[in-house]
Design an enzyme around this catalytic site. Structure first.
Site, PDB file in Angstrom:
ATOM      1  N   ASP A  17       4.953  -3.392   9.455  1.00 33.17           N
ATOM      2  CA  ASP A  17       3.559  -2.927   9.422  1.00 33.17           C
ATOM      3  C   ASP A  17       3.337  -1.769  10.397  1.00 33.17           C
ATOM      4  O   ASP A  17       4.014  -1.671  11.422  1.00 33.17           O
ATOM      5  CB  ASP A  17       2.637  -4.106   9.771  1.00 33.17           C
ATOM      6  CG  ASP A  17       1.198  -3.825   9.401  1.00 33.17           C
ATOM      7  OD1 ASP A  17       0.953  -2.921   8.574  1.00 33.17           O
ATOM      8  OD2 ASP A  17       0.307  -4.498   9.942  1.00 33.17           O
ATOM      9  N   HIS A  34       4.917   6.331   5.778  1.00 35.52           N
ATOM     10  CA  HIS A  34       5.829   5.504   4.959  1.00 35.52           C
ATOM     11  C   HIS A  34       7.218   6.147   4.903  1.00 35.52           C
ATOM     12  O   HIS A  34       8.230   5.463   4.978  1.00 35.52           O
ATOM     13  CB  HIS A  34       5.275   5.319   3.545  1.00 35.52           C
ATOM     14  CG  HIS A  34       3.982   4.546   3.517  1.00 35.52           C
ATOM     15  ND1 HIS A  34       3.843   3.325   4.120  1.00 35.52           N
ATOM     16  CD2 HIS A  34       2.763   4.834   2.978  1.00 35.52           C
ATOM     17  CE1 HIS A  34       2.598   2.884   3.952  1.00 35.52           C
ATOM     18  NE2 HIS A  34       1.929   3.790   3.263  1.00 35.52           N
ATOM     19  N   LEU A 128      25.809  -9.149   4.027  1.00 34.56           N
ATOM     20  CA  LEU A 128      24.371  -9.384   4.232  1.00 34.56           C
ATOM     21  C   LEU A 128      23.615  -9.472   2.901  1.00 34.56           C
ATOM     22  O   LEU A 128      23.819  -8.637   2.012  1.00 34.56           O
ATOM     23  CB  LEU A 128      23.799  -8.211   5.051  1.00 34.56           C
ATOM     24  CG  LEU A 128      22.280  -8.164   5.214  1.00 34.56           C
ATOM     25  CD1 LEU A 128      21.792  -9.223   6.200  1.00 34.56           C
ATOM     26  CD2 LEU A 128      21.827  -6.776   5.682  1.00 34.56           C
TER      27      LEU A 128
HETATM   28  C1  IPE Z   1       1.513  -6.629   5.251  1.00 31.66           C
HETATM   29  O1  IPE Z   1       0.878  -5.537   5.808  1.00 31.66           O
HETATM   30  C2  IPE Z   1       2.275  -6.209   4.030  1.00 31.66           C
HETATM   31  C3  IPE Z   1       3.474  -5.412   4.249  1.00 31.66           C
HETATM   32  C4  IPE Z   1       3.986  -5.108   5.401  1.00 31.66           C
HETATM   33  C5  IPE Z   1       4.127  -4.970   3.055  1.00 31.66           C
HETATM   34  P1  IPE Z   1      -0.637  -5.169   5.479  1.00 31.66           P
HETATM   35  O2  IPE Z   1      -0.942  -3.924   6.213  1.00 31.66           O
HETATM   36  O3  IPE Z   1      -0.841  -5.159   4.012  1.00 31.66           O
HETATM   37  O4  IPE Z   1      -1.433  -6.418   6.082  1.00 31.66           O
HETATM   38  P2  IPE Z   1      -2.928  -6.551   6.599  1.00 31.66           P
HETATM   39  O5  IPE Z   1      -3.817  -5.989   5.537  1.00 31.66           O
HETATM   40  O6  IPE Z   1      -3.026  -5.789   7.881  1.00 31.66           O
HETATM   41  O7  IPE Z   1      -3.119  -8.011   6.835  1.00 31.66           O
HETATM   42  C1  IPE Z   2       3.057  -1.072   6.258  1.00 24.99           C
HETATM   43  O1  IPE Z   2       2.307  -0.088   6.877  1.00 24.99           O
HETATM   44  C2  IPE Z   2       3.582  -0.670   4.903  1.00 24.99           C
HETATM   45  C3  IPE Z   2       2.900  -1.333   3.760  1.00 24.99           C
HETATM   46  C4  IPE Z   2       2.011  -2.278   3.841  1.00 24.99           C
HETATM   47  C5  IPE Z   2       3.270  -0.867   2.437  1.00 24.99           C
HETATM   48  P1  IPE Z   2       0.762   0.086   6.578  1.00 24.99           P
HETATM   49  O2  IPE Z   2       0.601   1.055   5.443  1.00 24.99           O
HETATM   50  O3  IPE Z   2       0.088  -1.214   6.356  1.00 24.99           O
HETATM   51  O4  IPE Z   2       0.249   0.754   7.907  1.00 24.99           O
HETATM   52  P2  IPE Z   2      -1.093   0.437   8.681  1.00 24.99           P
HETATM   53  O5  IPE Z   2      -1.128  -1.034   8.923  1.00 24.99           O
HETATM   54  O6  IPE Z   2      -2.221   0.892   7.818  1.00 24.99           O
HETATM   55  O7  IPE Z   2      -0.986   1.209   9.947  1.00 24.99           O
HETATM   56 MG    MG Z   3      -0.822  -2.540   7.583  1.00 25.06          MG
END
Ligand code: IPE
Ligand code: IPE
Ligand code: MG
Length: 236
Positions: A17, A34, A128
């Protein structure tokens, strides 16, 4: 680090995240965040394979992530596709067995094809197990399992339920790492994480490095896992 001396997990799950916030902090678009997350993915997989980890589950896209802007969603899928194109050879040379978890049939066709192709081409590998959770949500997974079991028309056992999850052939995660400072599971492996050790770091995913991975491993090695049993060193 001497991994022979510390207790290592067999299965690590990572909730990757913070890509968006990493980018925003630098005045960049979320998509660039990303893209930069891919390098952290690559390093993490290499490291996991080097230390002889059995299973690594990476949470790449949740069933709730469809709520995002279309451009971001398609940008993420494009990045996944490109990544698999460039790194499939490395999976093969490292003997990594690639697989997915989640309803991949709902993904764009070309992504579905790429994921199934990578799964097929690495299915006999013995190193793995790289399990990518994509269009994955634990609630959906449990609902699917329940509906499959209902069709059988008799009371299900815990074993039946486990056998109907996407991860039926994998051990439960011993350790779950979440980056970005959020302290929640966000619908990740809710059944399988019943006794997982949780580790949170403030670092955004693109900034996650092997120093931090080591920190998580050391912390894990110090945890006393009791699974509901007695404390060690406590008098009877
Ligand atoms: C969790 O992250 C999903 C992934 C890392 C793929 P999110 O960014 O979607 O989660 P919330 O919305 O902060 O809970
Ligand atoms: C995690 O990073 C990747 C996915 C959920 C696909 P985020 O896109 O959720 O990044 P933040 O949480 O908005 O910073
Ligand atoms: Mg996120």
């Amino acid at each position: 680090m001497n991994f022979k001396k510390i207790k290592l997990p067999d299965h690590i799950g990572i909730i990757m995240d913070g890509n968006g916030r990493w980018a925003l902090k630098r005045g960049l678009s979320r998509i660039i965040g990303h893209k930069n997350g891919v390098e952290a993915v690559r390093k993490t997989i290499r490291y996991a394979s080097d230390i002889g980890l059995k299973v690594l589950t990476l949470f790449a896209f949740s069933t709730e992530n469809w709520k995002r802007d279309k451009n971001e969603i398609h940008g993420i899928f494009d990045i996944v596709e490109q990544y698999l194109e460039t790194d499939l050879d490395e999976f093969k040379s490292r003997d990594i067995k690639f697989r997915t978890m989640g309803d991949i049939t709902k993904l764009p066709k070309r992504i579905y094809k790429k994921l199934t192709e990578c799964t097929k081409q690495t299915c006999n590998n013995k190193g793995l197990i790289l399990n990518v959770a994509i269009n994955y949500g634990a609630r959906d997974e449990l609902l699917l399992a329940c509906n499959n079991l209902i069709k059988k028309g008799k009371p299900a056992t815990l074993e039946d339920l486990k056998n109907n999850l996407y991860s039926s052939d994998l051990p439960d995660p011993d350790l779950i790492i979440r980056t970005s400072g959020e302290m929640r599971l966000s619908n990740f492996m809710l059944f399988q994480s019943a006794y997982s050790e949780l580790y949170f770091t403030n670092s955004y995913w693109p900034a996650f490095d092997m120093k931090q991975f080591n920190r998580a491993l050391i912390e894990y090695s110090k945890r006393d896992r009791r699974f509901g049993g007695n404390h060690k060193n406590v008098q009877k």
